[in-house]
Design a protein around this motif. Structure first.
Motif, PDB file in Angstrom:
ATOM      1  N   LEU A  78      29.752  34.647  49.033  1.00  0.00           N
ATOM      2  CA  LEU A  78      30.500  34.841  48.026  1.00  0.00           C
ATOM      3  C   LEU A  78      31.693  34.246  48.054  1.00  0.00           C
ATOM      4  CD1 LEU A  78      31.222  36.573  45.675  1.00  0.00           C
ATOM      5  CD2 LEU A  78      31.773  38.498  47.046  1.00  0.00           C
ATOM      6  N   TRP A  79      32.051  33.539  47.085  1.00  0.00           N
ATOM      7  CA  TRP A  79      33.190  32.737  47.159  1.00  0.00           C
ATOM      8  C   TRP A  79      33.853  32.819  45.888  1.00  0.00           C
ATOM      9  CZ3 TRP A  79      33.097  26.693  47.822  1.00  0.00           C
ATOM     10  CH2 TRP A  79      34.450  26.126  47.964  1.00  0.00           C
ATOM     11  N   LEU A  80      35.320  33.219  45.791  1.00  0.00           N
ATOM     12  CA  LEU A  80      36.078  33.324  44.691  1.00  0.00           C
ATOM     13  C   LEU A  80      37.409  32.926  45.138  1.00  0.00           C
ATOM     14  CD1 LEU A  80      37.819  36.070  44.551  1.00  0.00           C
ATOM     15  CD2 LEU A  80      35.730  37.150  44.101  1.00  0.00           C
ATOM     16  N   ASP A  81      38.025  32.414  44.110  1.00  0.00           N
ATOM     17  CA  ASP A  81      39.459  32.002  44.197  1.00  0.00           C
ATOM     18  C   ASP A  81      40.359  33.052  43.152  1.00  0.00           C
ATOM     19  OD1 ASP A  81      38.476  30.092  45.769  1.00  0.00           O
ATOM     20  OD2 ASP A  81      39.697  28.603  44.619  1.00  0.00           O
ATOM     21  N   VAL A  82      41.410  33.504  43.597  1.00  0.00           N
ATOM     22  CA  VAL A  82      42.307  34.341  42.703  1.00  0.00           C
ATOM     23  C   VAL A  82      43.633  33.320  42.579  1.00  0.00           C
ATOM     24  CG1 VAL A  82      43.740  36.098  42.403  1.00  0.00           C
ATOM     25  CG2 VAL A  82      41.383  36.572  43.448  1.00  0.00           C
ATOM     26  N   VAL A  83      43.721  33.149  41.492  1.00  0.00           N
ATOM     27  CA  VAL A  83      44.922  32.557  41.116  1.00  0.00           C
ATOM     28  C   VAL A  83      45.980  33.014  40.446  1.00  0.00           C
ATOM     29  CG1 VAL A  83      45.838  30.178  39.928  1.00  0.00           C
ATOM     30  CG2 VAL A  83      43.627  30.406  40.487  1.00  0.00           C
ATOM     31  N   LEU A  84      47.193  32.896  40.941  1.00  0.00           N
ATOM     32  CA  LEU A  84      48.445  34.080  40.534  1.00  0.00           C
ATOM     33  C   LEU A  84      49.729  33.057  40.050  1.00  0.00           C
ATOM     34  CD1 LEU A  84      48.653  37.299  40.876  1.00  0.00           C
ATOM     35  CD2 LEU A  84      50.136  36.637  42.950  1.00  0.00           C
ATOM     36  N   PRO A  85      49.984  33.337  38.936  1.00  0.00           N
ATOM     37  CA  PRO A  85      51.329  32.514  38.417  1.00  0.00           C
ATOM     38  C   PRO A  85      52.643  33.175  39.238  1.00  0.00           C
ATOM     39  CG  PRO A  85      50.662  34.336  36.660  1.00  0.00           C
ATOM     40  CD  PRO A  85      49.655  34.243  37.791  1.00  0.00           C
ATOM     41  N   ARG A  86      53.503  32.389  39.306  1.00  0.00           N
ATOM     42  CA  ARG A  86      54.914  32.931  39.814  1.00  0.00           C
ATOM     43  C   ARG A  86      55.493  34.166  39.203  1.00  0.00           C
ATOM     44  NH1 ARG A  86      57.504  29.843  43.743  1.00  0.00           N
ATOM     45  NH2 ARG A  86      56.315  27.928  44.396  1.00  0.00           N
ATOM     46  N   SER A  87      55.045  34.218  37.933  1.00  0.00           N
ATOM     47  CA  SER A  87      55.660  35.259  36.934  1.00  0.00           C
ATOM     48  C   SER A  87      54.933  36.638  37.237  1.00  0.00           C
ATOM     49  CB  SER A  87      55.729  34.974  35.555  1.00  0.00           C
ATOM     50  OG  SER A  87      54.101  34.773  35.244  1.00  0.00           O
ATOM     51  N   ASP A  88      53.848  36.545  37.908  1.00  0.00           N
ATOM     52  CA  ASP A  88      52.992  38.077  38.196  1.00  0.00           C
ATOM     53  C   ASP A  88      54.023  38.828  38.999  1.00  0.00           C
ATOM     54  OD1 ASP A  88      50.954  39.717  39.686  1.00  0.00           O
ATOM     55  OD2 ASP A  88      49.816  38.686  38.010  1.00  0.00           O
ATOM     56  N   ALA A 113      31.808  49.797  48.938  1.00  0.00           N
ATOM     57  CA  ALA A 113      30.450  49.223  49.238  1.00  0.00           C
ATOM     58  C   ALA A 113      29.886  49.970  50.587  1.00  0.00           C
ATOM     59  CB  ALA A 113      30.152  47.597  49.305  1.00  0.00           C
ATOM     60  N   ASP A 114      30.593  50.676  51.171  1.00  0.00           N
ATOM     61  CA  ASP A 114      30.379  51.866  52.266  1.00  0.00           C
ATOM     62  C   ASP A 114      30.427  50.808  53.684  1.00  0.00           C
ATOM     63  OD1 ASP A 114      29.483  54.191  50.802  1.00  0.00           O
ATOM     64  OD2 ASP A 114      27.600  53.022  50.471  1.00  0.00           O
ATOM     65  N   PHE A 115      31.469  49.875  53.812  1.00  0.00           N
ATOM     66  CA  PHE A 115      31.779  49.152  54.938  1.00  0.00           C
ATOM     67  C   PHE A 115      32.914  49.698  55.486  1.00  0.00           C
ATOM     68  CE2 PHE A 115      29.095  46.032  52.661  1.00  0.00           C
ATOM     69  CZ  PHE A 115      28.246  45.629  53.576  1.00  0.00           C
ATOM     70  N   ASP A 116      33.199  49.900  56.838  1.00  0.00           N
ATOM     71  CA  ASP A 116      34.223  50.230  57.503  1.00  0.00           C
ATOM     72  C   ASP A 116      35.317  49.131  57.771  1.00  0.00           C
ATOM     73  OD1 ASP A 116      36.252  51.383  59.041  1.00  0.00           O
ATOM     74  OD2 ASP A 116      35.057  51.219  61.011  1.00  0.00           O
ATOM     75  N   VAL A 209      29.143  43.621  47.040  1.00  0.00           N
ATOM     76  CA  VAL A 209      30.385  43.235  47.247  1.00  0.00           C
ATOM     77  C   VAL A 209      31.028  42.635  46.031  1.00  0.00           C
ATOM     78  CG1 VAL A 209      31.947  42.212  48.935  1.00  0.00           C
ATOM     79  CG2 VAL A 209      30.159  43.562  49.620  1.00  0.00           C
ATOM     80  N   ARG A 210      30.444  41.705  45.504  1.00  0.00           N
ATOM     81  CA  ARG A 210      30.948  41.155  44.537  1.00  0.00           C
ATOM     82  C   ARG A 210      31.175  42.029  43.330  1.00  0.00           C
ATOM     83  NH1 ARG A 210      26.944  37.731  43.431  1.00  0.00           N
ATOM     84  NH2 ARG A 210      25.995  38.942  41.937  1.00  0.00           N
ATOM     85  N   GLU A 211      30.551  42.937  43.000  1.00  0.00           N
ATOM     86  CA  GLU A 211      30.844  43.623  41.831  1.00  0.00           C
ATOM     87  C   GLU A 211      32.066  44.589  42.139  1.00  0.00           C
ATOM     88  OE1 GLU A 211      29.774  43.490  38.978  1.00  0.00           O
ATOM     89  OE2 GLU A 211      28.265  41.809  39.586  1.00  0.00           O
ATOM     90  N   ALA A 212      32.142  44.861  43.471  1.00  0.00           N
ATOM     91  CA  ALA A 212      33.371  45.877  43.769  1.00  0.00           C
ATOM     92  C   ALA A 212      34.566  45.201  43.855  1.00  0.00           C
ATOM     93  CB  ALA A 212      32.959  46.384  45.165  1.00  0.00           C
ATOM     94  N   ILE A 213      34.524  43.719  44.349  1.00  0.00           N
ATOM     95  CA  ILE A 213      35.751  43.125  44.137  1.00  0.00           C
ATOM     96  C   ILE A 213      36.310  42.653  42.858  1.00  0.00           C
ATOM     97  CG2 ILE A 213      34.763  40.828  44.617  1.00  0.00           C
ATOM     98  CD1 ILE A 213      38.269  42.129  45.942  1.00  0.00           C
ATOM     99  N   LEU A 214      35.219  42.459  42.124  1.00  0.00           N
ATOM    100  CA  LEU A 214      35.591  42.089  40.742  1.00  0.00           C
ATOM    101  C   LEU A 214      36.212  43.366  39.885  1.00  0.00           C
ATOM    102  CD1 LEU A 214      32.579  39.718  39.627  1.00  0.00           C
ATOM    103  CD2 LEU A 214      35.026  39.047  40.199  1.00  0.00           C
ATOM    104  N   GLN A 215      35.715  44.368  40.140  1.00  0.00           N
ATOM    105  CA  GLN A 215      36.040  45.664  39.571  1.00  0.00           C
ATOM    106  C   GLN A 215      37.707  45.975  39.962  1.00  0.00           C
ATOM    107  OE1 GLN A 215      33.553  49.158  39.983  1.00  0.00           O
ATOM    108  NE2 GLN A 215      35.136  50.539  39.454  1.00  0.00           N
TER     109      GLN A 215
END
Length: 220
Positions: A78-88, A113-116, A209-215
């Motif tokens: 699972l690969w995703l990028d999160v892009v954050l502007p400096r104004s955030d 997702a039930d992981f420790d 895990v993908r659904e959980a992180i997107l949520q």
């Protein structure tokens, strides 16, 4: 925060720029077109065994963020990028602490997702193989499951903002990288033995895990 789905080559994805006029955080959910070995910005192209990679049908590319080599398989990660502007409001000038909020989101997602899961808040680890293999060392904001690295995060900062690149595997196998980098056989086998238990995957729960992180990200 909005989500943008991207499908294509790993090289093209890494070439994406943070828009200068970015005003809202974005999640770039990437589906790679093929398997790839992604070298860190400080790694020379000679790090990879290009002939072995080509024979295995694996492309070799470089990213603009630091760290060691990362293996990408569209069926196993699972690969995703999160892009954050400096104004955030989540932006931080403290490079070490700047990924903590994202790591906390991953930690909550994995726990859902039930992981420790736990957050790593230390500095960049200096390990024997960490400069070569991304998952051989921990960086600030990364996430562990039962004490082993489960979420890798690298960061690139520009005048427009920060790009956090995140990857999670279904299972961790150091040979995915070691088969494709320039090491003599003795070092290769020593690295494989030492890295066998440093990281962990999420098994057949990548979708959960993908659904959980997107949520977590879209709701935050």
């Amino acid at each position: 925060m909005r989500i943008i789905e991207v499908t294509g080559s790993v090289a093209d994805f890494h070439d994406r720029q943070i828009p200068d006029d970015l005003t809202e955080a974005e999640v770039w959910l990437f589906r790679p077109a093929q398997r790839s070995l992604v070298l860190g910005s400080s790694q020379d192209e000679s790090t990879a065994r290009t002939a072995a990679a080509a024979a295995a049908g694996v492309s070799v590319v470089r990213r603009r963020s630091g760290g060691g080599a990362v293996y990408v398989d569209p069926l196993r990660c699972l690969w995703l990028d999160v892009v954050l502007p400096r104004s955030d409001a989540r932006w931080s000038e403290d490079v070490r602490a700047s990924a903590y909020w994202l790591g906390e989101a991953w930690m909550r997602a994995l726990r859902a997702a039930d992981f420790d899961a736990s957050l790593y808040e230390g500095g960049l680890e200096k390990t024997t193989w960490g400069r070569l293999v991304c998952f051989a060392a921990l960086g600030p904001g990364e996430v562990l499951v039962e004490g082993r690295k489960a979420v890798g995060i690298s960061q690139r900062r520009t005048r427009a903002g920060a790009r956090f690149q995140c990857i999670v595997y279904d299972h961790w196998d150091p040979w995915d990288v070691l088969d494709l980098v320039d090491l003599d056989p003795d070092d290769q086998h020593r690295a494989a033995a030492e890295l066998a238990d440093v990281a962990v995957g999420v098994g057949g729960r990548l979708d959960a895990v993908r659904e959980a992180i997107l949520q977590e990200l879209l709701g935050g």
